[in-house]
Design a protein around this motif. Sequence first.
Motif, mmCIF file in Angstrom:
data_model
loop_
_atom_site.group_PDB
_atom_site.id
_atom_site.type_symbol
_atom_site.label_atom_id
_atom_site.label_comp_id
_atom_site.label_asym_id
_atom_site.label_seq_id
_atom_site.Cartn_x
_atom_site.Cartn_y
_atom_site.Cartn_z
ATOM 1 N N GLU A 88 83.753 152.441 -74.493
ATOM 2 C CA GLU A 88 84.035 152.366 -75.924
ATOM 3 C C GLU A 88 84.213 150.938 -76.422
ATOM 4 O OE1 GLU A 88 87.025 155.095 -77.265
ATOM 5 O OE2 GLU A 88 86.210 156.713 -76.032
ATOM 6 N N ASP A 89 84.827 150.071 -75.626
ATOM 7 C CA ASP A 89 85.055 148.690 -76.046
ATOM 8 C C ASP A 89 83.709 147.970 -76.178
ATOM 9 O OD1 ASP A 89 85.317 145.705 -75.311
ATOM 10 O OD2 ASP A 89 87.383 146.269 -75.809
ATOM 11 N N PRO A 90 83.385 147.449 -77.370
ATOM 12 C CA PRO A 90 82.060 146.834 -77.586
ATOM 13 C C PRO A 90 81.761 145.650 -76.656
ATOM 14 C CG PRO A 90 83.232 147.079 -79.675
ATOM 15 C CD PRO A 90 84.191 147.450 -78.585
ATOM 16 N N LEU A 91 82.757 144.810 -76.398
ATOM 17 C CA LEU A 91 82.531 143.670 -75.522
ATOM 18 C C LEU A 91 82.239 144.129 -74.095
ATOM 19 C CD1 LEU A 91 82.446 140.665 -74.813
ATOM 20 C CD2 LEU A 91 84.921 140.792 -74.439
ATOM 21 N N VAL A 92 83.055 145.027 -73.583
ATOM 22 C CA VAL A 92 82.869 145.519 -72.218
ATOM 23 C C VAL A 92 81.520 146.228 -72.115
ATOM 24 C CG1 VAL A 92 83.771 147.048 -70.414
ATOM 25 C CG2 VAL A 92 85.337 145.705 -71.819
ATOM 26 N N ARG A 93 81.167 146.983 -73.140
ATOM 27 C CA ARG A 93 79.882 147.678 -73.127
ATOM 28 C C ARG A 93 78.737 146.663 -73.079
ATOM 29 N NH1 ARG A 93 75.608 150.054 -74.598
ATOM 30 N NH2 ARG A 93 75.218 152.248 -74.743
ATOM 31 N N ASN A 94 78.816 145.607 -73.895
ATOM 32 C CA ASN A 94 77.759 144.589 -73.893
ATOM 33 C C ASN A 94 77.630 143.907 -72.533
ATOM 34 O OD1 ASN A 94 76.857 144.948 -76.532
ATOM 35 N ND2 ASN A 94 78.320 143.495 -77.366
ATOM 36 N N VAL A 95 78.756 143.577 -71.921
ATOM 37 C CA VAL A 95 78.723 142.933 -70.602
ATOM 38 C C VAL A 95 78.094 143.884 -69.591
ATOM 39 C CG1 VAL A 95 80.101 141.985 -68.711
ATOM 40 C CG2 VAL A 95 80.681 141.408 -71.072
ATOM 41 N N ARG A 96 78.506 145.134 -69.612
ATOM 42 C CA ARG A 96 77.967 146.117 -68.663
ATOM 43 C C ARG A 96 76.489 146.410 -68.943
ATOM 44 N NH1 ARG A 96 80.804 145.138 -64.479
ATOM 45 N NH2 ARG A 96 82.947 145.811 -64.585
ATOM 46 N N CYS A 97 76.088 146.374 -70.205
ATOM 47 C CA CYS A 97 74.661 146.533 -70.520
ATOM 48 C C CYS A 97 73.858 145.394 -69.910
ATOM 49 C CB CYS A 97 74.436 146.572 -72.031
ATOM 50 S SG CYS A 97 74.821 148.158 -72.787
ATOM 51 N N LEU A 98 74.372 144.188 -70.036
ATOM 52 C CA LEU A 98 73.700 143.034 -69.447
ATOM 53 C C LEU A 98 73.632 143.188 -67.926
ATOM 54 C CD1 LEU A 98 72.318 140.341 -69.699
ATOM 55 C CD2 LEU A 98 74.561 139.256 -69.915
ATOM 56 N N ASP A 99 74.733 143.611 -67.309
ATOM 57 C CA ASP A 99 74.737 143.858 -65.864
ATOM 58 C C ASP A 99 73.660 144.881 -65.495
ATOM 59 O OD1 ASP A 99 76.932 142.164 -65.597
ATOM 60 O OD2 ASP A 99 78.392 143.791 -65.399
ATOM 61 N N LYS A 100 73.571 145.943 -66.270
ATOM 62 C CA LYS A 100 72.607 147.014 -66.001
ATOM 63 C C LYS A 100 71.173 146.495 -66.119
ATOM 64 C CE LYS A 100 71.420 151.290 -65.227
ATOM 65 N NZ LYS A 100 71.474 151.747 -63.844
ATOM 66 N N LEU A 101 70.903 145.675 -67.134
ATOM 67 C CA LEU A 101 69.553 145.126 -67.302
ATOM 68 C C LEU A 101 69.173 144.238 -66.121
ATOM 69 C CD1 LEU A 101 69.623 144.227 -71.112
ATOM 70 C CD2 LEU A 101 68.569 146.221 -70.027
ATOM 71 N N ILE A 102 70.107 143.428 -65.663
ATOM 72 C CA ILE A 102 69.846 142.564 -64.502
ATOM 73 C C ILE A 102 69.629 143.424 -63.253
ATOM 74 C CG2 ILE A 102 70.757 140.729 -63.012
ATOM 75 C CD1 ILE A 102 69.901 139.784 -65.865
ATOM 76 N N ASP A 103 70.410 144.488 -63.101
ATOM 77 C CA ASP A 103 70.210 145.415 -61.979
ATOM 78 C C ASP A 103 68.806 146.002 -62.008
ATOM 79 O OD1 ASP A 103 72.789 145.057 -61.067
ATOM 80 O OD2 ASP A 103 73.527 147.026 -61.720
ATOM 81 N N GLU A 104 68.372 146.444 -63.193
ATOM 82 C CA GLU A 104 67.042 147.036 -63.325
ATOM 83 C C GLU A 104 65.961 146.019 -62.989
ATOM 84 O OE1 GLU A 104 66.898 148.703 -67.267
ATOM 85 O OE2 GLU A 104 68.122 150.425 -66.706
ATOM 86 N N LYS A 107 65.768 145.559 -59.332
ATOM 87 C CA LYS A 107 65.215 146.730 -58.649
ATOM 88 C C LYS A 107 63.708 146.858 -58.857
ATOM 89 C CE LYS A 107 69.457 149.353 -58.461
ATOM 90 N NZ LYS A 107 70.297 150.331 -59.115
ATOM 91 N N GLY A 108 63.124 145.888 -59.560
ATOM 92 C CA GLY A 108 61.671 145.874 -59.712
ATOM 93 C C GLY A 108 61.127 146.598 -60.917
ATOM 94 N N LYS A 109 61.996 147.009 -61.803
ATOM 95 C CA LYS A 109 61.546 147.717 -63.001
ATOM 96 C C LYS A 109 60.749 146.766 -63.887
ATOM 97 C CE LYS A 109 63.472 151.240 -66.010
ATOM 98 N NZ LYS A 109 64.696 151.894 -66.468
ATOM 99 N N ALA A 110 59.713 147.254 -64.516
ATOM 100 C CA ALA A 110 58.856 146.444 -65.384
ATOM 101 C C ALA A 110 59.648 145.973 -66.615
ATOM 102 C CB ALA A 110 57.643 147.244 -65.831
ATOM 103 N N LEU A 111 59.372 144.746 -67.044
ATOM 104 C CA LEU A 111 60.069 144.188 -68.218
ATOM 105 C C LEU A 111 59.925 145.087 -69.439
ATOM 106 C CD1 LEU A 111 59.371 140.357 -67.998
ATOM 107 C CD2 LEU A 111 61.578 141.499 -67.841
ATOM 108 N N GLU A 112 58.751 145.675 -69.624
ATOM 109 C CA GLU A 112 58.529 146.529 -70.804
ATOM 110 C C GLU A 112 59.460 147.734 -70.787
ATOM 111 O OE1 GLU A 112 55.642 146.031 -68.491
ATOM 112 O OE2 GLU A 112 55.748 144.071 -69.454
#
Length: 116
Positions: A88-104, A107-112
């Motif tokens: 729910e916290d917008p800052l924590v969500r943004n940080v975790r979204c960034l973490d998730k994108l880097i994880d993806e 893991k070899g996921k295509a940029l698109e």
Amino acid sequence: MKNDHRMATMKFSKVYPLYLAKAERKQRTREEVDQVIRWLTGYSDSGLRQQIDKESDFQTFFAEAPAIHPNSALIKGVVCGVRVEDIEDPLVRNVRCLDKLIDELAKGKALEKIMR
């Protein structure tokens, strides 16, 4: 969450090399890491460099972001045992979204597909 304050004051410039290392171990490039970060935050390349150079904490990094991508709401999954879409916290969500994108990316996921 008790780590929210710690996350807000954590320096982006200290975490950025960890993002790079994680991606580069999987044969991804700095350009790809930067592209994903710029997609999420709206920073230009020079704006991103300025944030790193002035050692902004995550709170400042996201507060000064030109525009969080509207499709960031589509980022789902688990990071550090927590479902991104349930944060729910917008800052924590943004940080975790960034973490998730880097994880993806690592893991070899295509940029698109990463940049939904």
